[in-house]
Design a protein around this motif. Structure first.
Motif, mmCIF file in Angstrom:
data_model
loop_
_atom_site.group_PDB
_atom_site.id
_atom_site.type_symbol
_atom_site.label_atom_id
_atom_site.label_comp_id
_atom_site.label_asym_id
_atom_site.label_seq_id
_atom_site.Cartn_x
_atom_site.Cartn_y
_atom_site.Cartn_z
ATOM 1 N N LYS A 1 -2.222 -1.264 -4.059
ATOM 2 C CA LYS A 1 -0.915 -0.783 -3.596
ATOM 3 C C LYS A 1 -1.079 0.247 -2.489
ATOM 4 O O LYS A 1 -0.342 0.237 -1.497
ATOM 5 N N LEU A 2 -2.062 1.129 -2.657
ATOM 6 C CA LEU A 2 -2.275 2.183 -1.673
ATOM 7 C C LEU A 2 -3.082 1.706 -0.466
ATOM 8 O O LEU A 2 -3.092 2.361 0.573
ATOM 9 N N GLY A 3 -3.782 0.579 -0.633
ATOM 10 C CA GLY A 3 -4.648 0.089 0.443
ATOM 11 C C GLY A 3 -5.828 1.009 0.677
ATOM 12 O O GLY A 3 -6.260 1.209 1.805
ATOM 13 N N LEU A 4 -6.361 1.573 -0.414
ATOM 14 C CA LEU A 4 -7.429 2.569 -0.321
ATOM 15 C C LEU A 4 -8.603 2.201 -1.211
ATOM 16 O O LEU A 4 -8.488 1.383 -2.114
ATOM 17 N N GLU A 5 -9.715 2.862 -0.957
ATOM 18 C CA GLU A 5 -10.855 2.896 -1.864
ATOM 19 C C GLU A 5 -10.750 4.222 -2.613
ATOM 20 O O GLU A 5 -9.972 5.102 -2.241
ATOM 21 N N TRP A 6 -11.563 4.369 -3.678
ATOM 22 C CA TRP A 6 -11.578 5.640 -4.405
ATOM 23 C C TRP A 6 -11.831 6.797 -3.442
ATOM 24 O O TRP A 6 -12.615 6.673 -2.511
ATOM 25 N N HIS A 7 -11.203 7.909 -3.692
ATOM 26 C CA HIS A 7 -11.295 9.155 -2.928
ATOM 27 C C HIS A 7 -10.545 9.089 -1.608
ATOM 28 O O HIS A 7 -10.600 10.026 -0.821
ATOM 29 N N GLY A 8 -9.842 7.975 -1.360
ATOM 30 C CA GLY A 8 -9.098 7.828 -0.116
ATOM 31 C C GLY A 8 -7.746 8.522 -0.181
ATOM 32 O O GLY A 8 -7.228 8.826 -1.260
ATOM 33 N N THR A 9 -7.188 8.757 0.992
ATOM 34 C CA THR A 9 -5.879 9.379 1.125
ATOM 35 C C THR A 9 -4.995 8.473 1.974
ATOM 36 O O THR A 9 -5.450 7.943 2.984
ATOM 37 N N THR A 10 -3.760 8.310 1.551
ATOM 38 C CA THR A 10 -2.839 7.458 2.298
ATOM 39 C C THR A 10 -2.656 8.007 3.716
ATOM 40 O O THR A 10 -2.759 9.218 3.937
ATOM 41 N N PRO A 11 -2.384 7.116 4.672
ATOM 42 C CA PRO A 11 -2.225 7.560 6.066
ATOM 43 C C PRO A 11 -1.147 8.623 6.259
ATOM 44 O O PRO A 11 -1.261 9.458 7.157
ATOM 45 N N ASN A 12 -0.119 8.627 5.410
ATOM 46 C CA ASN A 12 0.932 9.638 5.534
ATOM 47 C C ASN A 12 0.551 10.967 4.876
ATOM 48 O O ASN A 12 1.332 11.913 4.870
ATOM 49 N N GLY A 13 -0.657 11.037 4.294
ATOM 50 C CA GLY A 13 -1.131 12.277 3.685
ATOM 51 C C GLY A 13 -0.481 12.605 2.354
ATOM 52 O O GLY A 13 -0.635 13.716 1.845
ATOM 53 N N ALA A 14 0.214 11.643 1.755
ATOM 54 C CA ALA A 14 0.952 11.924 0.520
ATOM 55 C C ALA A 14 0.078 11.871 -0.720
ATOM 56 O O ALA A 14 0.227 12.691 -1.619
#
Length: 159
Positions: free
Chosen positions: A104-117
């Motif tokens: 859902k977030l389009g991330l790997e572990w320890h990642g942060t969403t592009p909007n910084g949320a």
């Protein structure tokens, strides 16, 4: 010695942290914790300053920062969502829950969403073994997290 990528105020605060830990046996971890508390993460520009101050190699400082998952090399999101990865939670669906969250977030572990949320992190036991799968949103522990509850958590966090 000036460090171009640290603002003067950041360098002053870093020097204060280093001075507070002078004379401490094994000061690297306490220094790193203090820097992360001060800045919210360990700026890369701090690593050579720490290494010079402690008379150790930059690689050693970087190795410690990268080894411990709670140290960040970039600012965390406004909200940190941790999903339990321990066996008790895995037994009741935490692996699938984690896969849903990461997708859902389009991330790997320890990642942060592009909007910084949102920053997403794995954690190994939140102490809610009987109420798994468990998660933590900022400082609040949440039990019996299913896909719908996870979606609400991520949406409320701004993902």
């Amino acid at each position: 010695m000036p460090h171009a990528s640290l603002a003067d105020t950041q360098l002053d605060r870093l020097q204060e942290i280093l001075a507070r830990h002078d004379g401490l046996e094994g000061p690297l971890l306490p220094i790193l914790h203090a820097i992360q508390t001060e800045f919210g993460y360990i700026p890369a520009a701090c690593i050579p300053v720490i290494a010079d101050h402690l008379n150790i190699g930059r690689a050693e400082v970087h190795g410690v920062v990268s080894f411990y998952h709670d140290f960040r090399d970039a600012p965390a999101g406004r909200h940190v969502v941790k999903i339990c990865r321990a066996e008790a939670c895995q037994a009741v669906g935490a692996k699938a829950l984690a896969e849903i969250a990461l997708a859902k977030l389009g991330l790997e572990w320890h990642g942060t969403t592009p909007n910084g949320a949102v920053t997403i992190k794995p954690v190994y036991c939140l102490g809610l073994c009987a109420c798994g799968p468990a998660a933590m949103v900022d400082d609040k522990v949440v039990g019996r997290v299913d896909a719908a509850k996870l979606n609400r958590i991520l949406t409320e966090a701004g993902a």
